[in-house]
Design a protein around this motif. Structure first.
Motif, PDB file in Angstrom:
ATOM      1  N   ILE A   7       0.832  -0.929  -0.116  1.00 37.21           N
ATOM      2  CA  ILE A   7       0.385   0.104   0.164  1.00 37.21           C
ATOM      3  C   ILE A   7       0.834   1.288   0.344  1.00 37.21           C
ATOM      4  O   ILE A   7       2.138   1.689   0.703  1.00 37.21           O
ATOM      5  CB  ILE A   7      -0.859   0.030   1.107  1.00 37.21           C
ATOM      6  N   PRO A   8       0.599   2.147  -0.839  1.00 34.90           N
ATOM      7  CA  PRO A   8       1.186   2.996  -1.171  1.00 34.90           C
ATOM      8  C   PRO A   8       1.020   4.142   0.363  1.00 34.90           C
ATOM      9  O   PRO A   8       0.836   4.368   0.852  1.00 34.90           O
ATOM     10  CB  PRO A   8       1.033   4.215  -2.047  1.00 34.90           C
ATOM     11  N   ALA A   9       2.890   4.661   0.962  1.00 38.00           N
ATOM     12  CA  ALA A   9       2.727   5.275   1.811  1.00 38.00           C
ATOM     13  C   ALA A   9       1.868   6.836   1.700  1.00 38.00           C
ATOM     14  O   ALA A   9       1.061   7.241   3.432  1.00 38.00           O
ATOM     15  CB  ALA A   9       4.074   5.655   1.777  1.00 38.00           C
ATOM     16  N   ILE A  10       1.164   7.951   0.677  1.00 41.92           N
ATOM     17  CA  ILE A  10       0.450   8.370   0.746  1.00 41.92           C
ATOM     18  C   ILE A  10      -0.727   7.751   1.293  1.00 41.92           C
ATOM     19  O   ILE A  10      -1.628   8.567   2.205  1.00 41.92           O
ATOM     20  CB  ILE A  10       0.162   9.144  -0.437  1.00 41.92           C
ATOM     21  N   VAL A  11      -0.808   6.650   1.133  1.00 37.76           N
ATOM     22  CA  VAL A  11      -2.228   6.297   1.945  1.00 37.76           C
ATOM     23  C   VAL A  11      -2.768   6.083   3.430  1.00 37.76           C
ATOM     24  O   VAL A  11      -3.465   6.441   4.196  1.00 37.76           O
ATOM     25  CB  VAL A  11      -3.297   4.571   0.780  1.00 37.76           C
ATOM     26  N   TRP A  12      -1.377   5.278   3.795  1.00 36.83           N
ATOM     27  CA  TRP A  12      -1.086   5.815   5.050  1.00 36.83           C
ATOM     28  C   TRP A  12      -1.070   6.448   6.186  1.00 36.83           C
ATOM     29  O   TRP A  12      -1.685   6.581   7.187  1.00 36.83           O
ATOM     30  CB  TRP A  12       0.157   4.503   5.430  1.00 36.83           C
ATOM     31  N   ILE A  13      -0.184   7.749   5.060  1.00 35.10           N
ATOM     32  CA  ILE A  13      -0.280   9.109   5.709  1.00 35.10           C
ATOM     33  C   ILE A  13      -1.811   9.041   5.789  1.00 35.10           C
ATOM     34  O   ILE A  13      -2.543   9.742   7.099  1.00 35.10           O
ATOM     35  CB  ILE A  13       0.470   9.560   5.211  1.00 35.10           C
ATOM     36  N   VAL A  14      -2.600   9.179   5.112  1.00 36.43           N
ATOM     37  CA  VAL A  14      -3.640   9.927   4.816  1.00 36.43           C
ATOM     38  C   VAL A  14      -4.653   9.118   6.226  1.00 36.43           C
ATOM     39  O   VAL A  14      -5.458   9.794   6.534  1.00 36.43           O
ATOM     40  CB  VAL A  14      -4.808  10.252   3.292  1.00 36.43           C
ATOM     41  N   VAL A  15      -5.216   8.004   5.920  1.00 29.03           N
ATOM     42  CA  VAL A  15      -5.622   6.989   7.168  1.00 29.03           C
ATOM     43  C   VAL A  15      -5.387   7.706   8.772  1.00 29.03           C
ATOM     44  O   VAL A  15      -5.951   7.476   9.512  1.00 29.03           O
ATOM     45  CB  VAL A  15      -5.691   5.549   6.467  1.00 29.03           C
ATOM     46  N   ILE A  16      -4.104   7.229   8.594  1.00 24.19           N
ATOM     47  CA  ILE A  16      -4.045   7.433   9.837  1.00 24.19           C
ATOM     48  C   ILE A  16      -3.853   8.928  10.543  1.00 24.19           C
ATOM     49  O   ILE A  16      -4.631   8.749  11.505  1.00 24.19           O
ATOM     50  CB  ILE A  16      -2.244   7.196  10.470  1.00 24.19           C
ATOM     51  N   ALA A  17      -3.710   9.695   9.943  1.00 26.23           N
ATOM     52  CA  ALA A  17      -4.210  11.235  10.067  1.00 26.23           C
ATOM     53  C   ALA A  17      -5.142  11.572  10.179  1.00 26.23           C
ATOM     54  O   ALA A  17      -6.374  12.046  10.931  1.00 26.23           O
ATOM     55  CB  ALA A  17      -3.082  12.145   9.165  1.00 26.23           C
ATOM     56  N   GLY A  18      -6.187  11.108   9.373  1.00 25.53           N
ATOM     57  CA  GLY A  18      -8.158  10.722   9.569  1.00 25.53           C
ATOM     58  C   GLY A  18      -8.526  10.320  10.228  1.00 25.53           C
ATOM     59  O   GLY A  18      -8.987  11.139  10.844  1.00 25.53           O
ATOM     60  N   GLY A  19      -7.419   9.212  10.679  1.00 24.91           N
ATOM     61  CA  GLY A  19      -7.995   8.283  12.140  1.00 24.91           C
ATOM     62  C   GLY A  19      -8.233   9.306  13.404  1.00 24.91           C
ATOM     63  O   GLY A  19      -9.160   9.883  14.185  1.00 24.91           O
ATOM     64  N   ALA A  45     -10.769  21.552   7.871  1.00 27.47           N
ATOM     65  CA  ALA A  45     -10.542  21.956   6.921  1.00 27.47           C
ATOM     66  C   ALA A  45      -8.831  20.870   6.358  1.00 27.47           C
ATOM     67  O   ALA A  45      -9.438  20.071   5.141  1.00 27.47           O
ATOM     68  CB  ALA A  45     -10.078  22.885   7.171  1.00 27.47           C
ATOM     69  N   VAL A  46      -8.513  20.361   7.171  1.00 20.06           N
ATOM     70  CA  VAL A  46      -7.172  19.751   7.187  1.00 20.06           C
ATOM     71  C   VAL A  46      -7.803  18.444   6.419  1.00 20.06           C
ATOM     72  O   VAL A  46      -7.261  17.916   5.588  1.00 20.06           O
ATOM     73  CB  VAL A  46      -6.574  19.166   8.272  1.00 20.06           C
ATOM     74  N   SER A  47      -8.264  17.932   6.839  1.00 17.72           N
ATOM     75  CA  SER A  47      -9.394  16.226   7.081  1.00 17.72           C
ATOM     76  C   SER A  47      -9.658  16.527   5.055  1.00 17.72           C
ATOM     77  O   SER A  47      -9.840  15.523   4.983  1.00 17.72           O
ATOM     78  CB  SER A  47     -10.557  16.070   7.463  1.00 17.72           C
ATOM     79  N   GLY A  48     -10.121  17.317   4.863  1.00 16.35           N
ATOM     80  CA  GLY A  48     -10.683  17.411   3.531  1.00 16.35           C
ATOM     81  C   GLY A  48      -9.549  17.034   2.683  1.00 16.35           C
ATOM     82  O   GLY A  48      -9.307  17.053   1.455  1.00 16.35           O
ATOM     83  N   VAL A  49      -9.069  18.691   2.618  1.00 15.01           N
ATOM     84  CA  VAL A  49      -7.571  19.183   1.735  1.00 15.01           C
ATOM     85  C   VAL A  49      -6.277  17.032   2.235  1.00 15.01           C
ATOM     86  O   VAL A  49      -6.221  17.019   0.977  1.00 15.01           O
ATOM     87  CB  VAL A  49      -6.401  19.497   2.528  1.00 15.01           C
ATOM     88  N   LEU A  50      -6.257  15.833   2.822  1.00 13.17           N
ATOM     89  CA  LEU A  50      -5.750  15.347   3.002  1.00 13.17           C
ATOM     90  C   LEU A  50      -6.730  14.347   2.087  1.00 13.17           C
ATOM     91  O   LEU A  50      -5.747  13.664   1.437  1.00 13.17           O
ATOM     92  CB  LEU A  50      -5.774  14.497   4.214  1.00 13.17           C
ATOM     93  N   VAL A  51      -7.559  14.265   2.342  1.00  9.61           N
ATOM     94  CA  VAL A  51      -8.283  13.861   1.179  1.00  9.61           C
ATOM     95  C   VAL A  51      -8.239  13.839  -0.481  1.00  9.61           C
ATOM     96  O   VAL A  51      -8.170  13.207  -1.058  1.00  9.61           O
ATOM     97  CB  VAL A  51     -10.117  13.531   1.364  1.00  9.61           C
TER      98      VAL A  51
END
Length: 84
Positions: A7-19, A45-51
């Protein structure tokens, strides 16, 4: 030849930060302080930007760091054609 299952690192970053944002966001609910409401808006806003970052990073499957190469197709084609 095996397929890559990482799984690409960007996906892990977004999942962990979003959680994390979701958990922190829930602790702010019902706060009477205006600073807390501003923090809630900032987290949203940060959550929307991560998506959006995730969508942009994965939107071009044939370019960039997460591209699909032609190697599996060339291997399959050589197997179908057989020895010359």
């Amino acid at each position: 030849m095996t397929a890559e299952t990482t799984i690409p690192a960007i996906v892990w970053i977004v999942v962990i930060a979003g959680g994390t944002i979701t958990i922190v966001f829930s602790s702010f609910l019902g706060a009477p302080n205006i600073a807390m409401h501003l923090a809630m808006c900032a987290l949203l806003a940060v959550s929307g930007v991560l998506v959006l970052v995730l969508i942009i990073a994965l939107s071009n499957p044939f370019r960039g760091d997460f591209r699909v190469t032609a190697a599996p197709y060339e291997y399959t084609l050589s197997r179908i054609k057989g020895p010359a």
